[in-house]
Design a protein around this motif. Structure first.
Motif, PDB file in Angstrom:
ATOM      1  N   ILE A 245      69.184  -0.591  17.399  1.00  0.00           N
ATOM      2  CA  ILE A 245      69.596   0.219  16.313  1.00  0.00           C
ATOM      3  C   ILE A 245      68.224  -0.007  15.188  1.00  0.00           C
ATOM      4  O   ILE A 245      67.977   0.848  14.466  1.00  0.00           O
ATOM      5  CB  ILE A 245      70.700  -0.078  15.588  1.00  0.00           C
ATOM      6  CG1 ILE A 245      70.681  -1.675  15.621  1.00  0.00           C
ATOM      7  CG2 ILE A 245      72.014   0.424  16.299  1.00  0.00           C
ATOM      8  CD1 ILE A 245      71.859  -2.198  14.728  1.00  0.00           C
ATOM      9  N   ASP A 246      67.547  -1.212  15.529  1.00  0.00           N
ATOM     10  CA  ASP A 246      66.075  -1.277  14.750  1.00  0.00           C
ATOM     11  C   ASP A 246      64.920  -0.882  15.071  1.00  0.00           C
ATOM     12  O   ASP A 246      64.044  -1.268  14.498  1.00  0.00           O
ATOM     13  CB  ASP A 246      66.459  -2.842  14.222  1.00  0.00           C
ATOM     14  CG  ASP A 246      67.627  -3.287  13.707  1.00  0.00           C
ATOM     15  OD1 ASP A 246      68.015  -2.615  12.676  1.00  0.00           O
ATOM     16  OD2 ASP A 246      67.838  -4.462  13.643  1.00  0.00           O
ATOM     17  N   THR A 247      65.012  -0.198  16.136  1.00  0.00           N
ATOM     18  CA  THR A 247      63.597   0.223  16.949  1.00  0.00           C
ATOM     19  C   THR A 247      63.344   1.603  16.423  1.00  0.00           C
ATOM     20  O   THR A 247      64.070   2.469  16.138  1.00  0.00           O
ATOM     21  CB  THR A 247      63.671   0.207  18.663  1.00  0.00           C
ATOM     22  OG1 THR A 247      64.469  -1.065  18.986  1.00  0.00           O
ATOM     23  CG2 THR A 247      62.482   0.668  19.095  1.00  0.00           C
ATOM     24  N   ASP A 248      62.125   1.669  16.118  1.00  0.00           N
ATOM     25  CA  ASP A 248      61.419   2.941  15.472  1.00  0.00           C
ATOM     26  C   ASP A 248      61.190   3.862  16.855  1.00  0.00           C
ATOM     27  O   ASP A 248      60.318   3.347  17.840  1.00  0.00           O
ATOM     28  CB  ASP A 248      59.984   2.573  15.155  1.00  0.00           C
ATOM     29  CG  ASP A 248      59.195   3.839  14.526  1.00  0.00           C
ATOM     30  OD1 ASP A 248      59.814   4.966  14.617  1.00  0.00           O
ATOM     31  OD2 ASP A 248      58.183   3.559  14.149  1.00  0.00           O
ATOM     32  N   ILE A 249      61.852   4.798  16.962  1.00  0.00           N
ATOM     33  CA  ILE A 249      61.806   5.751  17.994  1.00  0.00           C
ATOM     34  C   ILE A 249      61.248   7.125  17.644  1.00  0.00           C
ATOM     35  O   ILE A 249      61.036   8.137  18.484  1.00  0.00           O
ATOM     36  CB  ILE A 249      63.352   6.271  18.358  1.00  0.00           C
ATOM     37  CG1 ILE A 249      64.080   6.923  17.267  1.00  0.00           C
ATOM     38  CG2 ILE A 249      64.086   4.984  19.014  1.00  0.00           C
ATOM     39  CD1 ILE A 249      65.315   7.476  17.625  1.00  0.00           C
TER      40      ILE A 249
END
Length: 486
Positions: A245-249
Motif C-alpha cells: 500500500i505504500d509503494t510507488d506504482i
C-alpha cells in the motif's frame, strides 16, 4: 561547495523513494529506505498469498493426473472393466483438457482470470462426485471428462495469472510454483492411494477446488487484465494491493497502460495476423516448448512408472512410485529456487541435457537386459542402472522442462493475442500428452529400450531448440519481453 559536490547533493534531493510517491530530502533517506523495505515486504506477502490460493488449481491438476495410478486394480475389479476400458478412463482427462484448453483463452479474456478459475472448479467438483458414486463405466467416463475440462482451463489460466501479478524479479520463482503444485498433487494422490479406496480418494479430490472457490474472493484480479478491459481504477487498486500500500506504482502503471494502448483494447486478432513475426515467433516458441515437454515422454514414464519398475525387477513398485513422486517434488522445488537466479534458458538446456543422457543410459540398460540371462549379477546391475536412469530423467525434467515452458508461455505471448495463442499452445500440450499417455504403455510392451531411445532423440532435439530459439526472459518486465518481438 564545489560544482561536483553541489550536483551530487541535487541528485540526492531528487531521488524518489517507494513510500508515498512523494519526493524526500536527503536527510530522510534512512527512514525512507526503511519504509520502502516494509512496503516491499507487505507487497511480497500479498503476492505470496495470491499465488498460494491460485496454486490450489495446479494441485487439483496433479491430483487428477495421479489418480489413475494407485486405483487401477481396484476400479477394474469393482466395476468389471477391461484393461482397455481403464486405459480409456485414464486418457479421457486429456480429451476433456483439450476442450478446456480451447475455451480457456476466451473465458479468461472475457470474465477474467479469477472468474475462469471459479468456472474451472465447478466441473472438477462434479466430475469427482460422478467418479466417487459411479456404478458403471458411463459415470466414470463422464466424471473424467469433466475433470479434464476443468484442468484444461486451470493449466492455462494459473501460469498467466501468476505471471501478470508477479514483479519481474520474482516472476520465475512464483511461476515455478505452478509446476511444483502439480507435482505435489501427484504425490498426494500416490500416497493417499496407498491407504484409502478409490471412491474415498475421489471424494478427497474435491478438496482443492472447494478451498479455491472461497479463496478467490480474497485475492485481486490480474491488473493487466483490468487495464486491458479499461477498468482504470480497479487496475490501479489491484496493482497497489499486490505491490504494497505504500509503494510507488506510477512507473509500472505507465508501462502497463502504454503496452495496453499499443495493443488496443479488445483488439480482434485473426489467424492471418499470426503470420507477423511479432506474433508467430513467440507462438512458435511457446507451442514448441509445451509440445517438446510432452514428447520427451516424461508423463508416459510417470504414468506407467510402476510398470517400468516392475520390468526392472523392483518388487514394491507402488512404493517406488511414491518415492519417485517425492523426488519430483524436491527437484521442482530446487528449480523454483534457481529459475530467477540462473535464468530460464540455462535451466532448460541443463534440464534437457540431463534428460538426454539419462534416457540414453536407460535405453542401453534395457537393451542389454534383453540379451543377458535374468539371474546373472550383470542383469541385477543393469536393473539398478535402468531405475537410476528413470530417476535421473525425472530429476532433469523437474529442474527445467517441467516448470519453465509454462512460465515462458505466460511471459512471451503479446497481450492482444494471449487468449488465442495461449489456447492454441495449451491445446497442443494436451493433445501431445494424450498421444504420449495412450502410446507409452504400448511402446513399453513393444520394447522398453526402443521406447527410451525415441524419448532420447526428442530430448536431444530439445537442447538444440532451446539453444537456437528460446530467448532469456529473466529480469525483464512482460512489456519489455513482448516489445522485443517487434
Amino acid at each position: 561547495m564545489s560544482f561536483r559536490e553541489e550536483n551530487a547533493e541535487n541528485r540526492d534531493l531528487q531521488k524518489p523513494f517507494l513510500h508515498t510517491g512523494s519526493w524526500y530530502k536527503l536527510g530522510t533517506r534512512q527512514s525512507s529506505l526503511m519504509s520502502s523495505t516494509q512496503a516491499l515486504r507487505d507487497g511480497s506477502i500479498s503476492i505470496l498469498f495470491c499465488v498460494l490460493i491460485a496454486a490450489l488449481g495446479p494441485i487439483q491438476f496433479g491430483f487428477t493426473g495421479g489418480y489413475s495410478s494407485p486405483t487401477q486394480q481396484a476400479i477394474i475389479s469393482d466395476l468389471n472393466l477391461s484393461i482397455s476400458e481403464f486405459s480409456l478412463f485414464g486418457s479421457l482427462s486429456n480429451v476433456g483438457a483439450m476442450v478446456g484448453a480451447i475455451a480457456s483463452g476466451q473465458i479468461a479474456e472475457y470474465i477474467g482470470r479469477k472468474g475462469s478459475l471459479m468456472i474451472a472448479s465447478i466441473p472438477n467438483i462434479i466430475g469427482w462426485l460422478a467418479i466417487s458414486f459411479a456404478k458403471d463405466s458411463s459415470f466414470l467416463f463422464m466424471g473424467r471428462v469433466l475433470e479434464g475440462f476443468g484442468v484444461g482451463i486451470i493449466s492455462y489460466v494459473v501460469p498467466v495469472y501468476i505471471a501478470e501479478i508477479a514483479p519481474q524479479n520474482m516472476r520465475g520463482t512464483l511461476g515455478s510454483v505452478n509446476q511444483l503444485s502439480v507435482t505435489i498433487g501427484i504425490l498426494i494422490s500416490y500416497v493417499l492411494g496407498l491407504f484409502v479406496n478409490w471412491r474415498v480418494l475421489a471424494i478427497l479430490g474435491i478438496l482443492p477446488c472447494t478451498i479455491l472457490i472461497p479463496g478467490l474472493f480474497f485475492i485481486p484480479e490480474s491488473p493487466r487484465w483490468l487495464a486491458k478491459m479499461g477498468m482504470t481504477e480497479e487496475f490501479e487498486s489491484s496493482l497497489q494491493v499486490l505491490r504494497g500500500i505504500d509503494t510507488d506504482i506510477s512507473v509500472e502503471v505507465h508501462e502497463i497502460k502504454r503496452s495496453v494502448a499499443s495493443a488496443g483494447k479488445r483488439a480482434t486478432i485473426r489467424f492471418a495476423d499470426l503470420k507477423k513475426k511479432r506474433y508467430w515467433f513467440p507462438l512458435m516458441v511457446g507451442i514448441g516448448l509445451l509440445m517438446l515437454q510432452q514428447l520427451s515422454g516424461a508423463n508416459g514414464v510417470l504414468f506407467y512408472s510402476s510398470t517400468i519398475f516392475a520390468n526392472a525387477g523392483i518388487s514394491s513398485s507402488n512404493i517406488a512410485t511414491c518415492g519417485l513422486g517425492a523426488i519430483q517434488v524436491a527437484a521442482t522445488g530446487i528449480s523454483t529456487w534457481l529459475v530467477d537466479k540462473s535464468g530460464r534458458r540455462v535451466l532448460l538446456i541443463i534440464s534437457s541435457s540431463i534428460m538426454t543422457v539419462s534416457l540414453l543410459l536407460t535405453s542401453i540398460a534395457f537393451y542389454l537386459e534383453e540379451i543377458i540371462p535374468k539371474d546373472s549379477a550383470l542383469s541385477n546391475i543393469l536393473a539398478l542402472v535402468s531405475v537410476a536412469g528413470v530417476v535421473l530423467m525425472v530429476v532433469g525434467f523437474s529442474l527445467g522442462l517441467g516448470p519453465i515452458p509454462w512460465i515462458i508461455m505466460s511471459e512471451i505471448l503479446p497481450v492482444n493475442i494471449k487468449s488465442l495463442a495461449g489456447s492454441i499452445a495449451t491445446m497442443g500440450n494436451w493433445l501431445v500428452s494424450w498421444v504420449i499417455t495412450m502410446t507409452a504403455n504400448l511402446l513399453l510392451t513393444w520394447s522398453s529400450g526402443g521406447t527410451f531411445l525415441i524419448y532420447t532423440i526428442v530430448a536431444a532435439f530439445t537442447v538444440a531448440f532451446v539453444a537456437l530459439w528460446v530467448p532469456e526472459t529473466k529480469g525483464r518486465t512482460l512489456e519489455e519481453i513482448q516489445f522485443s518481438f517487434r
